[in-house]
Scaffold this active site. Structure first.
Site, PDB file in Angstrom:
ATOM      1  N   ARG A 242       0.816  -1.085   0.056  1.00 60.18           N
ATOM      2  CA  ARG A 242       0.123   0.071   0.005  1.00 60.18           C
ATOM      3  C   ARG A 242       0.937   1.100  -0.108  1.00 60.18           C
ATOM      4  O   ARG A 242       2.200   0.970   0.174  1.00 60.18           O
ATOM      5  CB  ARG A 242      -0.919   0.066   1.286  1.00 60.18           C
TER       6      ARG A 242
ATOM      7  N   SER B 243     -16.189  40.834   2.463  1.00 60.11           N
ATOM      8  CA  SER B 243     -15.277  39.687   3.200  1.00 60.11           C
ATOM      9  C   SER B 243     -16.257  39.044   3.851  1.00 60.11           C
ATOM     10  O   SER B 243     -17.265  39.389   4.646  1.00 60.11           O
ATOM     11  CB  SER B 243     -14.206  40.049   4.074  1.00 60.11           C
TER      12      SER B 243
ATOM     13  N   HIS C  52       1.846  -0.378  16.223  1.00 61.79           N
ATOM     14  CA  HIS C  52       0.571   0.526  16.219  1.00 61.79           C
ATOM     15  C   HIS C  52       0.843   2.084  16.539  1.00 61.79           C
ATOM     16  O   HIS C  52       0.577   3.132  15.818  1.00 61.79           O
ATOM     17  CB  HIS C  52      -0.566  -0.058  17.152  1.00 61.79           C
TER      18      HIS C  52
ATOM     19  N   CYS D  94     -13.142  35.515   5.774  1.00 63.44           N
ATOM     20  CA  CYS D  94     -12.172  35.773   6.769  1.00 63.44           C
ATOM     21  C   CYS D  94     -12.658  35.047   8.019  1.00 63.44           C
ATOM     22  O   CYS D  94     -12.031  35.084   9.219  1.00 63.44           O
ATOM     23  CB  CYS D  94     -11.945  37.239   7.114  1.00 63.44           C
TER      24      CYS D  94
ATOM     25  N   GLY E  97     -17.862  36.805   6.734  1.00 66.73           N
ATOM     26  CA  GLY E  97     -17.706  36.451   7.986  1.00 66.73           C
ATOM     27  C   GLY E  97     -18.454  35.181   8.223  1.00 66.73           C
ATOM     28  O   GLY E  97     -19.415  35.290   8.788  1.00 66.73           O
ATOM     29  N   THR E  98     -17.758  34.015   7.765  1.00 64.56           N
ATOM     30  CA  THR E  98     -18.530  32.947   7.591  1.00 64.56           C
ATOM     31  C   THR E  98     -18.955  32.299   9.256  1.00 64.56           C
ATOM     32  O   THR E  98     -19.766  31.360   9.327  1.00 64.56           O
ATOM     33  CB  THR E  98     -17.926  31.915   6.845  1.00 64.56           C
ATOM     34  N   ASN E  99     -18.139  32.649  10.337  1.00 64.80           N
ATOM     35  CA  ASN E  99     -18.753  32.229  11.592  1.00 64.80           C
ATOM     36  C   ASN E  99     -20.042  32.974  12.116  1.00 64.80           C
ATOM     37  O   ASN E  99     -20.994  31.934  12.412  1.00 64.80           O
ATOM     38  CB  ASN E  99     -17.712  32.647  12.662  1.00 64.80           C
ATOM     39  N   ASP E 100     -20.266  34.187  11.915  1.00 66.23           N
ATOM     40  CA  ASP E 100     -21.342  34.820  12.200  1.00 66.23           C
ATOM     41  C   ASP E 100     -22.417  34.387  11.078  1.00 66.23           C
ATOM     42  O   ASP E 100     -23.631  33.966  11.400  1.00 66.23           O
ATOM     43  CB  ASP E 100     -21.336  36.264  12.230  1.00 66.23           C
TER      44      ASP E 100
ATOM     45  N   ARG F 212      -8.771  42.494  13.852  1.00 67.65           N
ATOM     46  CA  ARG F 212      -9.788  42.849  14.881  1.00 67.65           C
ATOM     47  C   ARG F 212      -9.451  43.843  15.608  1.00 67.65           C
ATOM     48  O   ARG F 212      -8.385  43.824  16.481  1.00 67.65           O
ATOM     49  CB  ARG F 212     -10.225  41.606  15.612  1.00 67.65           C
TER      50      ARG F 212
ATOM     51  N   ARG G  89     -11.109  45.893  10.463  1.00 66.18           N
ATOM     52  CA  ARG G  89     -12.392  45.593  10.946  1.00 66.18           C
ATOM     53  C   ARG G  89     -12.782  46.648  12.022  1.00 66.18           C
ATOM     54  O   ARG G  89     -12.139  46.646  13.041  1.00 66.18           O
ATOM     55  CB  ARG G  89     -12.689  44.463  11.583  1.00 66.18           C
TER      56      ARG G  89
ATOM     57  N   GLU H  92     -22.106  38.938   6.676  1.00 71.92           N
ATOM     58  CA  GLU H  92     -22.228  37.876   7.869  1.00 71.92           C
ATOM     59  C   GLU H  92     -23.615  37.903   8.388  1.00 71.92           C
ATOM     60  O   GLU H  92     -23.954  37.003   9.013  1.00 71.92           O
ATOM     61  CB  GLU H  92     -21.170  38.183   8.971  1.00 71.92           C
TER      62      GLU H  92
END
Length: 875
Positions: free
Chosen positions: A338, A765, A456, A832, A767-770, A562, A618, A746
């Protein structure tokens, strides 16, 4: 249309059939196809595994019939019969998932032995000791993996018999000893399962196949799949292969070898073998194996043949191979090949070398390295000076590189507990087994007393990029009493040790570490990735130090700086608090004027670190209450500091409290009510930019980003404020400075009305968290409580805060990209949120046409490589 085919003989498959035959099965088929000496056998497919689960964990009759038809063909082929009293056919049963997974049922050898066929095996081979040794092993393995009887119960009997007969190694046991052991083994089985050990070879085979299917969903396999993102619907295949015997005396043996060194990538055969042994002996580390080059002296002919086979396989697969082999009475057999698991450093060296050797091209080399693997290379090593001063207590094998310092713990649960409490822990074991996986994940490093470079602990640690020192034979580990002894010294639970995974050295005490060097082949591979990728990579950085780290790792700008992080420092927080409790504009301005020089200096440092690279700042995002104390004692102290009466202050604190601050008075909403705050921040940014531009005579590119816009009028009003403030500063200092104004997307409404918002924004930009939080209506701080359950019930494959939800949140992003470009064709688009460092999310950003992703400094190299992968995959 005939019946569905659930089983393939090795000669019917090839390496392209990996999703059906699993990795092991596909490679056994491929080796058979290219004419290598592979003992014949057949593979029960992953589809049969999925059917087993659909049929309520029963093997259907059609699959049973197909198993025995294939078994019959195997008997014809090698002229032996299953369960025969003259010359029995024995098989090994191994699991083989599509992606190799430690923690699943590994292997059962010698299946088909029972009280009668063991006599046949002795007759056929003229070697009674060998036959009973094989039967003993079979009962122990079968009981462990199929009947779930704990291994130590058998080990105990074996050790006792060795003591009674004064045998040093298990190879010293006589036929009589072995027969006694077998009898006692069977007694354990009867006691534990209330049934006799199964004597029918066909029953044994079906039970073993079922056990492999079941192991696909054992707790350890599930943990491993989660860590490595392996979907649960893949299923596992089962390989049934006729046995060859490495334990038939001194002209037989078994081994594992890599075609290159899996720790460094050096082009030199690396591995170990044992004469008169079976496969599990090498990995278990019960006897110490010999390095593979010794085989040259032991069996020169076989060694030469093996070297040729190894080169052939590497050229055929165009990758470093991990090969298991057995020698039976001087004949070489291959049991599997493998692509070898390797450290990140080795992976890069092998990939770059193979481009040099003309085996693969640059794109293949870039695709060979998993972006997340780079994490290992960004890890520290020990400082040379400190290492010379500290005592080296012992040395083991350098099984997986890196440097780790921590307190020692002797079982996985203790490590997990310590790590959860923020301790750095090191797991110390006799040898690790698959049930230790969670402790291995949480540990800084792993130390084992037994086991070789292919044990292992070694294989799993290398895969995780964890520092590991294995086979440290001088230490006596007492797991019961939680101590280990070496050279008369005792180390107890909670004592500090340091492990060097590059040399195998173990030190007593704590050692400071130093940052990694990113040169040589690493730099070469990254430069290829940079040529290929189209996405730019920026970083999230709030301090000059983070900014410099990110530039060192190849960041092309700052995607998120920030400003609130700068407010929490000790000398500034009083002024921040004074601003918040201000009763009128004058008081507020007075406090803001105190903050202005601090903010300006922060930006000066960051602009200097980034030079001409773009920097997105920001403006203030969190709600004001986060800056105030909330318990009475702290409020009292503050009231004295800022000379505001306790009752007034308490009232303000109460007043600012919000039921749901995430949806509350924060971000641009603060600027609508208190424009002075953003005004001060904009002045600080522009003043800093002008200062650095003059001093360094370079073109500074500040980008001012407004958070949490949901309505175009919010942005219109705030933009007017920013322009008025910025232009005034520029005019007063008679400088010329170009700045951009943009916003974070966001709030779902912003994505849906991006065409309107783009009238006022030069960049977006994400703000995918919010955005994730608001799209799902999950509170990021509380959702952890139930997301685990959502993953168990397979509502989510991954926590949506760690991996972008492409169907929901991703759809909003696509809408925003499309609408934004409709209004402003040259709008700049980036991301971001935390997702900017996750390879799958980066791939999505590439596909929807963003220009850059921004991630934390240490993930910059990962993002650079992931972006190159996306460019290659989505050509």
């Amino acid at each position: 249309m005939g019946m569905k085919k659930y089983i393939y003989a090795f000669h019917e498959g090839n390496k392209e059939m990996k999703s059906l035959l699993g990795g092991k099965g596909a490679n056994l088929a491929e080796m058979t196809k290219i004419g290598l000496p592979v003992p014949p056998g057949f593979t029960v497919t992953t589809e049969a595994c999925n059917k087993y689960y659909e049929d309520d964990k029963k093997i259907s009759q059609e699959i049973i019939d197909e198993v025995f038809n294939n078994l019959h063909e195997l008997e014809e082929k090698i002229q032996k019969k299953f369960g025969d009293i003259e010359n029995p056919l024995l098989v090994s049963v191994r699991s083989g998932a599509v992606i190799s997974m430690p923690g699943m049922m590994d292997t059962i050898l010698n299946l088909g032995l029972n009280d009668e066929s063991v006599v046949g095996l002795a007759k056929a081979t003229g070697n009674e000791r060998f036959a009973y040794d094989s039967y003993r092993r079979f009962i122990q393995m079968f009981s462990d993996v199929v009947l779930n009887i704990q291994k130590y119960k058998f080990d105990h009997i074996l050790e006792k018999e060795k003591e009674l007969s004064k045998a040093q190694l298990d190879t010293d046991l006589t036929v009589e000893n072995l027969k006694n052991i077998i009898k006692e083994y069977k007694t354990i089985v009867k006691k534990e399962t209330r049934k006799e050990f199964p004597q029918g070879p066909k029953d044994q085979l079906l039970m073993a196949i079922e056990a492999v299917f079941d192991s696909w969903n054992n707790a350890r396999a599930i943990v491993y799949r989660e860590i490595n993102d392996i979907p649960s619907h893949y299923g596992t295949a089962v390989n049934v292969q006729s046995m060859v015997f490495g334990n038939m005396g001194d002209t037989s043996g078994t081994g594992v070898a890599f075609t290159r060194n899996p720790a460094t990538g050096e082009k030199k055969m690396f591995g170990e073998f044992l004469m008169n042994a079976q496969g599990e002996d090498v990995v278990a580390g019960i006897r110490t194996p010999q390095p593979i080059r010794e085989l040259k002296n032991t069996m020169p002919k076989v060694y030469e043949q093996f070297v040729n086979v190894a080169n052939l396989l590497e050229t055929h697969y165009k990758d470093m191979q991990d090969i298991e082999f057995t020698i039976e009475k001087g004949r070489l057999y291959l049991l599997q090949t493998r692509n070898g698991k390797r450290t990140a450093a080795a992976a890069i060296n092998v990939a770059v070398d193979m481009v040099g050797e003309g085996i693969i091209d640059k794109e293949v080399a870039v695709m060979r390295i998993e972006p997340t693997q780079l994490d290992q290379l960004l890890h520290p090593t020990f400082e040379k000076e400190a290492m010379e001063k500290i005592e080296k207590i012992t040395q083991g094998l350098p099984a997986s590189p890196g440097a780790a310092t921590g307190k020692i713990y002797f079982n996985a649960n203790d490590v997990v507990k310590a790590a959860n409490e923020g301790e750095r822990a090191i797991l110390v074991r006799l040898e690790t087994s698959p049930e230790d996986i969670e402790g291995m994940v949480s540990a800084q490093g792993i130390l084992t007393a037994r086991g070789g470079m292919t044990s292992h602990a070694a294989v799993v640690a290398r895969g995780m990029g964890k520092c590991c020192v294995a086979g440290c034979g001088e230490i006596k580990v007492d797991e019961m009493n939680k101590v280990f002894k070496v050279d008369g010294k005792i180390f107890k639970e909670g004592d500090y040790i340091s492990l060097d995974g590059n040399t195998g050295n173990v030190y007593g005490g704590k050692l400071p570490t130093k940052e990694p060097e990113l040169s040589g082949n690493f730099a070469k591979l990254m430069s290829w990735a940079d040529e290929i990728r189209t996405l730019k990579i920026r970083t999230n950085a709030d301090t000059p130090r983070d900014a410099l780290t990110a530039v060192k790792f190849g960041a092309e700008g700052i995607g998120l700086c920030r400003t609130e992080h700068m407010f929490f420092e000790e000398e500034r927080i009083p002024a921040v608090r004074q601003m918040i409790v201000a009763q009128n504009v004058e008081e507020r301005m007075e406090a803001l004027n105190k903050l202005l020089p601090f903010q300006k200096n922060d930006f000066v440092g960051i602009f200097k670190a980034m030079g001409e690279k773009p920097v997105t700042v920001r403006l203030l995002d969190p709600p004001l209450h986060e800056f105030l104390p909330n318990n009475d004692d702290d409020i009292k102290i503050l009231s004295e500091q800022i000379k505001v009466s306790y009752s007034t202050l308490k009232e303000i604190v109460e007043d600012l409290k919000e039921f749901n601050p995430m949806l509350g008075h924060r971000g641009c909403r603060l600027a609508i009510t208190y424009p002075e705050i953003y005004e001060m921040q904009v002045r600080a940014i522009i003043m800093a930019a002008i200062e650095v531009k003059k001093e360094e005579n370079i073109h500074i590119q500040p980008e001012i980003m407004v958070p949490l816009i949901g309505h175009e009028k919010e942005l219109k009003i705030i933009k007017e404020l920013i322009v008025k403030t910025a232009d005034k500063v520029i005019e007063e200092s008679s400088a010329d400075l170009v700045y951009k104004i943009g916003t974070m997307i966001e709030v779902p409404r912003a994505a849906l009305t991006a065409d309107d918002i783009a009238k006022h924004a030069e960049f977006f930009s994400f703000g995918t968290n919010d955005l994730t939080q608001m799209t799902y209506a999950f509170s990021r701080d509380d959702a952890g409580r139930f997301i685990g359950e959502y993953r168990k019930k397979e509502i989510f494959e991954k926590d949506p805060f760690q991996r972008l939800d492409q169907n929901g949140v991703g759809k909003l992003m696509e809408i925003a990209v499309q609408l934004g470009r409709k209004t402003r064709t040259n709008i700049k688009l980036g991301i971001c949120g935390e997702h900017g460092g996750d390879p799958e999310s980066i791939d999505f950003c590439h596909r929807i046409g963003l220009e850059y992703v921004s991630c934390s400094p240490y993930r910059v190299p990962i993002a650079r490589l992931a972006a190159a992968h996306s460019a290659i995959k989505n050509k």
